[in-house]
Scaffold this motif. Structure first.
Motif, PDB file in Angstrom:
ATOM      1  N   ALA A 136       0.837  -1.206   0.000  1.00 26.59           N
ATOM      2  CA  ALA A 136       0.000   0.000   0.000  1.00 26.59           C
ATOM      3  C   ALA A 136       0.867   1.251   0.000  1.00 26.59           C
ATOM      4  N   ASP A 137       1.925   1.223   0.764  1.00 21.49           N
ATOM      5  CA  ASP A 137       2.842   2.358   0.826  1.00 21.49           C
ATOM      6  C   ASP A 137       3.498   2.610  -0.536  1.00 21.49           C
ATOM      7  N   ASP A 138       3.954   1.544  -1.183  1.00 18.13           N
ATOM      8  CA  ASP A 138       4.569   1.671  -2.516  1.00 18.13           C
ATOM      9  C   ASP A 138       3.566   2.195  -3.544  1.00 18.13           C
ATOM     10  N   ILE A 139       2.364   1.659  -3.500  1.00 18.17           N
ATOM     11  CA  ILE A 139       1.326   2.087  -4.451  1.00 18.17           C
ATOM     12  C   ILE A 139       0.968   3.546  -4.210  1.00 18.17           C
ATOM     13  N   LEU A 140       0.887   3.941  -2.958  1.00 18.24           N
ATOM     14  CA  LEU A 140       0.585   5.338  -2.638  1.00 18.24           C
ATOM     15  C   LEU A 140       1.663   6.258  -3.202  1.00 18.24           C
ATOM     16  N   GLN A 141       2.900   5.862  -3.043  1.00 14.96           N
ATOM     17  CA  GLN A 141       3.999   6.663  -3.574  1.00 14.96           C
ATOM     18  C   GLN A 141       3.895   6.767  -5.105  1.00 14.96           C
ATOM     19  N   ASN A 142       3.625   5.647  -5.761  1.00 14.61           N
ATOM     20  CA  ASN A 142       3.446   5.666  -7.218  1.00 14.61           C
ATOM     21  C   ASN A 142       2.251   6.519  -7.621  1.00 14.61           C
ATOM     22  N   THR A 143       1.209   6.479  -6.804  1.00 14.37           N
ATOM     23  CA  THR A 143       0.014   7.283  -7.068  1.00 14.37           C
ATOM     24  C   THR A 143       0.359   8.769  -7.057  1.00 14.37           C
ATOM     25  N   PHE A 144       1.103   9.201  -6.062  1.00 13.33           N
ATOM     26  CA  PHE A 144       1.458  10.619  -5.982  1.00 13.33           C
ATOM     27  C   PHE A 144       2.419  11.028  -7.103  1.00 13.33           C
ATOM     28  N   ILE A 145       3.279  10.128  -7.515  1.00 19.05           N
ATOM     29  CA  ILE A 145       4.153  10.419  -8.664  1.00 19.05           C
ATOM     30  C   ILE A 145       3.305  10.618  -9.913  1.00 19.05           C
ATOM     31  N   LYS A 146       2.333   9.731 -10.102  1.00 17.43           N
ATOM     32  CA  LYS A 146       1.460   9.854 -11.269  1.00 17.43           C
ATOM     33  C   LYS A 146       0.618  11.128 -11.195  1.00 17.43           C
ATOM     34  N   ILE A 147       0.125  11.452 -10.021  1.00 19.84           N
ATOM     35  CA  ILE A 147      -0.662  12.679  -9.854  1.00 19.84           C
ATOM     36  C   ILE A 147       0.190  13.891 -10.215  1.00 19.84           C
ATOM     37  N   TRP A 148       1.402  13.945  -9.684  1.00 19.48           N
ATOM     38  CA  TRP A 148       2.285  15.078  -9.960  1.00 19.48           C
ATOM     39  C   TRP A 148       2.541  15.217 -11.461  1.00 19.48           C
ATOM     40  N   SER A 149       2.805  14.101 -12.109  1.00 18.07           N
ATOM     41  CA  SER A 149       3.129  14.160 -13.544  1.00 18.07           C
ATOM     42  C   SER A 149       1.895  14.389 -14.409  1.00 18.07           C
ATOM     43  N   SER A 150       0.711  14.257 -13.842  1.00 19.95           N
ATOM     44  CA  SER A 150      -0.522  14.404 -14.613  1.00 19.95           C
ATOM     45  C   SER A 150      -1.338  15.639 -14.239  1.00 19.95           C
ATOM     46  N   LEU A 151      -0.804  16.498 -13.407  1.00 16.61           N
ATOM     47  CA  LEU A 151      -1.574  17.653 -12.946  1.00 16.61           C
ATOM     48  C   LEU A 151      -2.119  18.494 -14.095  1.00 16.61           C
ATOM     49  N   GLU A 152      -1.322  18.650 -15.150  1.00 15.50           N
ATOM     50  CA  GLU A 152      -1.774  19.466 -16.282  1.00 15.50           C
ATOM     51  C   GLU A 152      -2.947  18.817 -17.014  1.00 15.50           C
ATOM     52  N   LYS A 153      -3.100  17.523 -16.871  1.00 13.83           N
ATOM     53  CA  LYS A 153      -4.157  16.799 -17.575  1.00 13.83           C
ATOM     54  C   LYS A 153      -5.500  16.838 -16.853  1.00 13.83           C
ATOM     55  N   PHE A 154      -5.496  17.274 -15.595  1.00 15.90           N
ATOM     56  CA  PHE A 154      -6.751  17.338 -14.856  1.00 15.90           C
ATOM     57  C   PHE A 154      -7.612  18.441 -15.464  1.00 15.90           C
ATOM     58  N   GLU A 155      -8.770  18.043 -15.972  1.00 14.95           N
ATOM     59  CA  GLU A 155      -9.636  18.976 -16.699  1.00 14.95           C
ATOM     60  C   GLU A 155     -10.719  19.601 -15.818  1.00 14.95           C
ATOM     61  N   GLY A 156     -10.879  19.114 -14.619  1.00 18.09           N
ATOM     62  CA  GLY A 156     -11.892  19.662 -13.734  1.00 18.09           C
ATOM     63  C   GLY A 156     -13.303  19.176 -14.046  1.00 18.09           C
ATOM     64  N   LYS A 157     -13.430  18.129 -14.863  1.00 18.62           N
ATOM     65  CA  LYS A 157     -14.755  17.598 -15.195  1.00 18.62           C
ATOM     66  C   LYS A 157     -15.341  16.784 -14.044  1.00 18.62           C
ATOM     67  N   SER A 158     -14.484  16.358 -13.143  1.00 16.56           N
ATOM     68  CA  SER A 158     -14.934  15.641 -11.951  1.00 16.56           C
ATOM     69  C   SER A 158     -14.320  16.337 -10.741  1.00 16.56           C
ATOM     70  N   LYS A 159     -14.743  15.900  -9.561  1.00 17.68           N
ATOM     71  CA  LYS A 159     -14.145  16.447  -8.348  1.00 17.68           C
ATOM     72  C   LYS A 159     -12.683  16.009  -8.285  1.00 17.68           C
ATOM     73  N   LEU A 160     -11.871  16.821  -7.668  1.00 19.47           N
ATOM     74  CA  LEU A 160     -10.457  16.481  -7.508  1.00 19.47           C
ATOM     75  C   LEU A 160     -10.307  15.146  -6.779  1.00 19.47           C
ATOM     76  N   SER A 161     -11.088  14.941  -5.733  1.00 25.39           N
ATOM     77  CA  SER A 161     -10.994  13.690  -4.973  1.00 25.39           C
ATOM     78  C   SER A 161     -11.334  12.480  -5.837  1.00 25.39           C
ATOM     79  N   THR A 162     -12.316  12.620  -6.721  1.00 27.04           N
ATOM     80  CA  THR A 162     -12.672  11.522  -7.626  1.00 27.04           C
ATOM     81  C   THR A 162     -11.493  11.191  -8.529  1.00 27.04           C
ATOM     82  N   TRP A 163     -10.850  12.206  -9.068  1.00 26.46           N
ATOM     83  CA  TRP A 163      -9.692  12.021  -9.939  1.00 26.46           C
ATOM     84  C   TRP A 163      -8.556  11.339  -9.178  1.00 26.46           C
ATOM     85  N   LEU A 164      -8.318  11.761  -7.942  1.00 28.60           N
ATOM     86  CA  LEU A 164      -7.255  11.177  -7.125  1.00 28.60           C
ATOM     87  C   LEU A 164      -7.541   9.709  -6.819  1.00 28.60           C
TER      88      LEU A 164
END
Length: 182
Positions: free
Chosen positions: A48-76
């Motif tokens: 879970a810890d490793d996956i969480l770390q990978n999740t945050f890496i993906k979030i950081w690298s994808s921030l520009e792709k967040f279009e706001g069509k859903s809630k931020l929490s849903t996207w996360l």
């Protein structure tokens, strides 16, 4: 660190000069809920810890792709669950020689310092671990988080009808498993 709602956090995440500050706030606010969501699916703290770390890496690298069509929490949550399902697929391939990878996951859970429960809970967790990955994910989102099917549909990118069917099949499999243990 102060907590911000999505409407206050999004401008920080989209402003290149404020992105690091916004991301730091995001990590602070969402680390624990994302961790426990991942943990309810994979059972092992280290995974879970490793996956969480990978999740945050993906979030950081994808921030520009967040279009706001859903809630931020849903996207996360969608990113976290997709990372978790990818991990599970990879793990299944890696341990195919083991006839019952679910047993391994449950043994790790029961031996884990964070797991403090009785035999009934161990039987329930074994039943949940025996579910296919998607059914286990749907079950944990609905049963433990009481997430609405409409929200799950956005996270898992599937129809509400398919989710309802998966949930009911999962409940039936868990019920059958528990009855066999009695």
């Amino acid at each position: 660190m102060k907590t911000l709602n999505d409407s206050d956090l999004l401008p920080l995440l989209t402003d290149p000069q404020q992105r690091s500050k916004g991301f730091s706030i995001l990590v602070n606010q969402y680390s624990q809920p994302l961790y426990w969501k991942i943990r309810s699916i994979v059972f092992k703290h280290e995974d879970a810890d490793d996956i969480l770390q990978n999740t945050f890496i993906k979030i950081w690298s994808s921030l520009e792709k967040f279009e706001g069509k859903s809630k931020l929490s849903t996207w996360l949550y969608r990113i976290a669950i997709n990372e978790t399902l990818d991990f599970l697929r990879h793990e299944k391939r890696r341990i195919q020689a083991n006839q019952n990878p679910e047993d391994d996951a449950v043994n790790h859970l029961i031996a884990d310092d964070y797991f403090d429960s009785d035999n009934g809970q161990a039987i329930l967790q074994t039943a949940i671990a025996s579910l296919p990955d998607v059914q286990r994910t749907v079950f944990t989102l609905r049963y433990y988080d009481e997430m609405k099917y409409s929200e799950m549909s956005k996270i898992l990118n599937t129809s509400e009808g398919a989710l309802k069917a998966s949930y009911h099949i999962a409940v039936q499999k868990i019920t059958d498993f528990v009855k066999k243990q009695e």
